[in-house]
Design an enzyme around this catalytic site. Structure first.
Site, PDB file in Angstrom:
ATOM      1  N   GLN A 256     -42.170  26.003 -16.470  1.00 28.65           N
ATOM      2  CA  GLN A 256     -43.148  25.075 -17.049  1.00 28.65           C
ATOM      3  C   GLN A 256     -42.622  23.653 -17.154  1.00 28.65           C
ATOM      4  O   GLN A 256     -43.403  22.712 -17.229  1.00 28.65           O
ATOM      5  CB  GLN A 256     -43.579  25.556 -18.440  1.00 28.65           C
ATOM      6  CG  GLN A 256     -44.342  26.875 -18.403  1.00 28.65           C
ATOM      7  CD  GLN A 256     -44.758  27.300 -19.793  1.00 28.65           C
ATOM      8  OE1 GLN A 256     -44.004  27.940 -20.505  1.00 28.65           O
ATOM      9  NE2 GLN A 256     -45.960  26.923 -20.197  1.00 28.65           N
TER      10      GLN A 256
ATOM     11  N   LEU B  94     -49.400  26.481 -22.601  1.00 28.29           N
ATOM     12  CA  LEU B  94     -49.288  25.025 -22.491  1.00 28.29           C
ATOM     13  C   LEU B  94     -49.537  24.549 -21.066  1.00 28.29           C
ATOM     14  O   LEU B  94     -49.853  23.390 -20.840  1.00 28.29           O
ATOM     15  CB  LEU B  94     -47.891  24.574 -22.954  1.00 28.29           C
ATOM     16  CG  LEU B  94     -47.559  24.848 -24.424  1.00 28.29           C
ATOM     17  CD1 LEU B  94     -46.100  24.550 -24.711  1.00 28.29           C
ATOM     18  CD2 LEU B  94     -48.464  24.051 -25.341  1.00 28.29           C
TER      19      LEU B  94
ATOM     20  N   HIS C  50     -45.277  37.186 -22.054  1.00 30.80           N
ATOM     21  CA  HIS C  50     -45.918  35.985 -21.485  1.00 30.80           C
ATOM     22  C   HIS C  50     -44.869  35.076 -20.835  1.00 30.80           C
ATOM     23  O   HIS C  50     -45.045  34.611 -19.703  1.00 30.80           O
ATOM     24  CB  HIS C  50     -46.673  35.280 -22.618  1.00 30.80           C
ATOM     25  CG  HIS C  50     -47.369  34.005 -22.230  1.00 30.80           C
ATOM     26  ND1 HIS C  50     -48.726  33.818 -22.394  1.00 30.80           N
ATOM     27  CD2 HIS C  50     -46.894  32.833 -21.716  1.00 30.80           C
ATOM     28  CE1 HIS C  50     -49.044  32.597 -21.976  1.00 30.80           C
ATOM     29  NE2 HIS C  50     -47.951  31.976 -21.569  1.00 30.80           N
TER      30      HIS C  50
ATOM     31  N   HIS D 280     -43.858  34.132 -16.722  1.00 32.36           N
ATOM     32  CA  HIS D 280     -43.733  32.790 -16.134  1.00 32.36           C
ATOM     33  C   HIS D 280     -42.588  32.743 -15.132  1.00 32.36           C
ATOM     34  O   HIS D 280     -42.706  32.144 -14.067  1.00 32.36           O
ATOM     35  CB  HIS D 280     -43.450  31.746 -17.226  1.00 32.36           C
ATOM     36  CG  HIS D 280     -44.678  31.150 -17.845  1.00 32.36           C
ATOM     37  ND1 HIS D 280     -45.645  30.487 -17.125  1.00 32.36           N
ATOM     38  CD2 HIS D 280     -45.089  31.093 -19.137  1.00 32.36           C
ATOM     39  CE1 HIS D 280     -46.596  30.053 -17.951  1.00 32.36           C
ATOM     40  NE2 HIS D 280     -46.282  30.419 -19.182  1.00 32.36           N
TER      41      HIS D 280
HETATM   42 NI    NI Z   1     -47.371  30.066 -20.923  1.00 36.03          NI
END
Ligand code: NI
Length: 173
Positions: free
Chosen positions: A56, A99, A140, A144
């Protein structure tokens, strides 16, 4: 402002391809890893969020940060390097957001309890048994690192709805 200790990292958002890449294991926990971890923790709390994976912030090494007691006021930041789900059972359905997936949330079905192994920032092996929100958060974030987003776990109809919404917004801006 160029103070690297207070700087937030850029959070990459869907459909950025970095979110679809598989992050590589960390082989050597060096200064860059420590800088990454500190930056990720700062960025997670500033967002605010309860977990963040390296993809991310555009880094493809296997690092996740999360709050050990999500939903509580006291901050309890935790790091896992090369995390792996080694066991899991049960089922829990809860609304998730990310996010990196802006302005959307949806119910996702996950394992209710998980055992996760990995390494802390000193390279010491760590194992965590989690349930509830923390179990969801760990699944979660580890997703990713494998290039998977929570919207991959929802119905194709709901996913199509999100893509349509996103397209509309991109056209407007
Ligand atoms: Ni996430």
């Amino acid at each position: 402002m160029n103070d690297e200790h207070s700087e937030k990292m850029k959070i990459h958002v869907y459909p950025d391809p970095v979110l679809r890449a598989r992050a590589e294991p960390v082989l050597d926990i060096d200064g860059d890893t420590q800088t990454l971890i500190d930056g990720m923790i700062r960025t997670m709390y500033a967002a605010p969020g309860i977990g963040l994976a390296s993809n991310q912030v555009g880094n493809l090494t296997r690092v996740i940060v999360f709050d050990r007691h999500p939903g509580e006021d006291d901050r309890s930041p935790f790091v896992l390097i090369n995390p792996e789900i080694v066991d899991g059972e049960g089922k829990i359905v809860r609304e998730e957001a990310c996010l990196s997936v802006v302005d959307f949330s949806a119910e996702v079905s996950r394992m209710a309890q998980v055992s996760v192994k990995g390494f802390d920032r000193e390279g010491k092996p760590v194992s965590i048994d989690a349930e509830g929100l923390l179990a969801i958060c760990l699944q979660h974030e580890i997703d990713h690192l494998n290039g998977t987003l929570y919207i991959d776990h929802i119905s194709s109809l709901k996913r199509a709805l999100y893509k349509k919404k996103l397209k509309k917004r991109q056209k407007e801006s």
